[in-house]
Motif scaffolding. Sequence first.
Motif, PDB file in Angstrom:
ATOM      1  N   VAL A  78      -6.406  -3.423  -1.453  1.00 36.08           N
ATOM      2  CA  VAL A  78      -7.264  -2.237  -1.371  1.00 36.08           C
ATOM      3  C   VAL A  78      -6.889  -1.348  -2.549  1.00 36.08           C
ATOM      4  CG1 VAL A  78      -8.058  -0.352   0.101  1.00 36.08           C
ATOM      5  CG2 VAL A  78      -7.157  -2.459   1.142  1.00 36.08           C
ATOM      6  N   GLU A  79      -7.807  -1.197  -3.491  1.00 33.50           N
ATOM      7  CA  GLU A  79      -7.466  -0.535  -4.762  1.00 33.50           C
ATOM      8  C   GLU A  79      -8.665   0.292  -5.241  1.00 33.50           C
ATOM      9  OE1 GLU A  79      -4.679  -0.132  -7.057  1.00 33.50           O
ATOM     10  OE2 GLU A  79      -6.330   1.135  -7.712  1.00 33.50           O
ATOM     11  N   PRO A  80      -8.488   1.614  -5.336  1.00 31.04           N
ATOM     12  CA  PRO A  80      -9.632   2.456  -5.735  1.00 31.04           C
ATOM     13  C   PRO A  80      -9.910   2.509  -7.240  1.00 31.04           C
ATOM     14  CG  PRO A  80      -7.727   3.834  -5.260  1.00 31.04           C
ATOM     15  CD  PRO A  80      -7.316   2.424  -4.978  1.00 31.04           C
ATOM     16  N   GLY A  98       2.833  -2.472   0.320  1.00 34.15           N
ATOM     17  CA  GLY A  98       2.498  -1.501  -0.725  1.00 34.15           C
ATOM     18  C   GLY A  98       3.741  -1.230  -1.555  1.00 34.15           C
ATOM     19  N   ALA A  99       3.529  -0.829  -2.790  1.00 34.16           N
ATOM     20  CA  ALA A  99       4.661  -0.438  -3.637  1.00 34.16           C
ATOM     21  C   ALA A  99       4.207   0.730  -4.492  1.00 34.16           C
ATOM     22  CB  ALA A  99       5.111  -1.601  -4.531  1.00 34.16           C
ATOM     23  N   ASN A 100       5.022   1.757  -4.518  1.00 32.68           N
ATOM     24  CA  ASN A 100       4.725   2.925  -5.345  1.00 32.68           C
ATOM     25  C   ASN A 100       3.321   3.431  -5.087  1.00 32.68           C
ATOM     26  OD1 ASN A 100       7.282   2.541  -6.761  1.00 32.68           O
ATOM     27  ND2 ASN A 100       6.280   0.664  -7.429  1.00 32.68           N
ATOM     28  N   VAL A 101       2.951   3.465  -3.846  1.00 29.84           N
ATOM     29  CA  VAL A 101       1.610   3.959  -3.502  1.00 29.84           C
ATOM     30  C   VAL A 101       1.627   4.794  -2.223  1.00 29.84           C
ATOM     31  CG1 VAL A 101       0.971   1.823  -2.282  1.00 29.84           C
ATOM     32  CG2 VAL A 101      -0.816   3.322  -3.144  1.00 29.84           C
ATOM     33  N   ILE A 102       2.516   4.496  -1.291  1.00 26.27           N
ATOM     34  CA  ILE A 102       2.499   5.238  -0.025  1.00 26.27           C
ATOM     35  C   ILE A 102       2.845   6.710  -0.297  1.00 26.27           C
ATOM     36  CG2 ILE A 102       3.423   5.333   2.348  1.00 26.27           C
ATOM     37  CD1 ILE A 102       1.655   2.792   1.513  1.00 26.27           C
TER      38      ILE A 102
END
Length: 386
Positions: free
Chosen positions: A105-107, A147-151
């Motif tokens: 999931v990537e905006p 997730g990595a470096n996104v939460i």
Amino acid sequence: MPLANGFLAPADFDGEYSYDLRVGFCPSCSMVQLTDRVDPGKLFHENYAYYSSTSQGMIRHFQGFAREVQSRCAELKDPIVIEIGCNDGILLRNFARDGIRHLGVEPSKNVAEAARRAGATILEAFFNEETAAQIVETLGPADCVCGANVICHIPDLRGLLRGVRLLLRERGVFIFEEPYLADILEKTAYDQIYDEHVFYFSITSLKRTLEAHSLEIVDVSRQEVHGGSMRFTVARTGALAVQPSVTEMLRQEKALGLEERTTYNRFAERVLASRFDLMSLLTGLKGQGRRMAGYGATSKSTTVTNFCGIGPRLLDYISDTTAGKQGKFTPGTHVPVVPYERFVQDPPDFALLFAWNHAPEIFAKEDRFRKGGGKFIVYVPSVQIV
Ligand code: SAH
Ligand code: TYD
């Protein structure tokens, strides 16, 4: 402060966006977070500057992350892995290659397209409760959400956790890693503080937040990437055994004073001292006629250059391997960002290492620069010439 990844053309200097960068500490729940936030739509869009796969070290790191997810799913028949914020597919490409069902999931459109080219399946959207419901409807529940470096980038943390809970199968796991508060404090890595990093997680603060969503941390492990990160494994409360690592790290966090206001006041003092040391060094070298340039136009560098006042008077350029940053200027301070080839052909006397988190990889690569008399300046954990 301008946007950390807001590299821009001279035509856009006038009217450059800026916001107040401030961090707050909550004495009751111990969360450390930005007090003013930038609208995520301004940060993550069709032209997001950061590509995850620019470092060989990070490619290897995410191969290891993929192995951990795969070993957790080893007993399962046809598992489903969902990744939040997959960027260019640095993690997902490993699942795609091994034929594991997955969805990213990537905006940010440009990096989402790079992930598709790497073989990953992508939903181009911001992850939230609605997208989680949509995924459950189409794919069914997930065995692993990662997730990595996104939460830490997602301002509506509660909405995100409701979405994750909705998505997780009964004994599913939510594995994510983020820059770790204790490393930021210990190393005075204040450059981790910028618009995209809304939260600076500790186990103590996350545990409390998760409890309200009937989720719990079942395992933690420290990671070296991004100057010190923590990998959290989370599950529905009571679904999986809590590993001793969690209690041990909570004990260490107490000893470090992460629940005390004075710890943060002392950090603020060290940040001011770091700025003083760096500026004394840079202005001294400039006074001696030495040539200086930046190495790596990182998001972190926007905090350092703007907070310290490091502009084109001190740095001739900043070299960076990311095509989309080259030819543009740094946010706020307007130093030209040039291709790496310029660094090779026209090396400075001193390279200010903004990508200090990749130091081993960069030092190995820059043997020629150093043998030719070039020197690196680092400022984390302290200002020094190396
Ligand atoms: N996971 C990668 C990328 C980190 S950069 C890595 O560790 O290298 C953060 C990424 O998260 C960006 O690609 C950004 O577009 C994406 N992102 C930001 N907010 C998001 C959200 N609400 N849902 C999903 N992805 C998001
Ligand atoms: P990173 O440190 O991962 O950054 P951020 O602070 O943005 O989260 O970003 C690394 C940046 O440095 C990226 O723009 C690519 C660049 N880079 C180089 O120019 N050369 C290199 O050898 C490496 C490893 C990175």
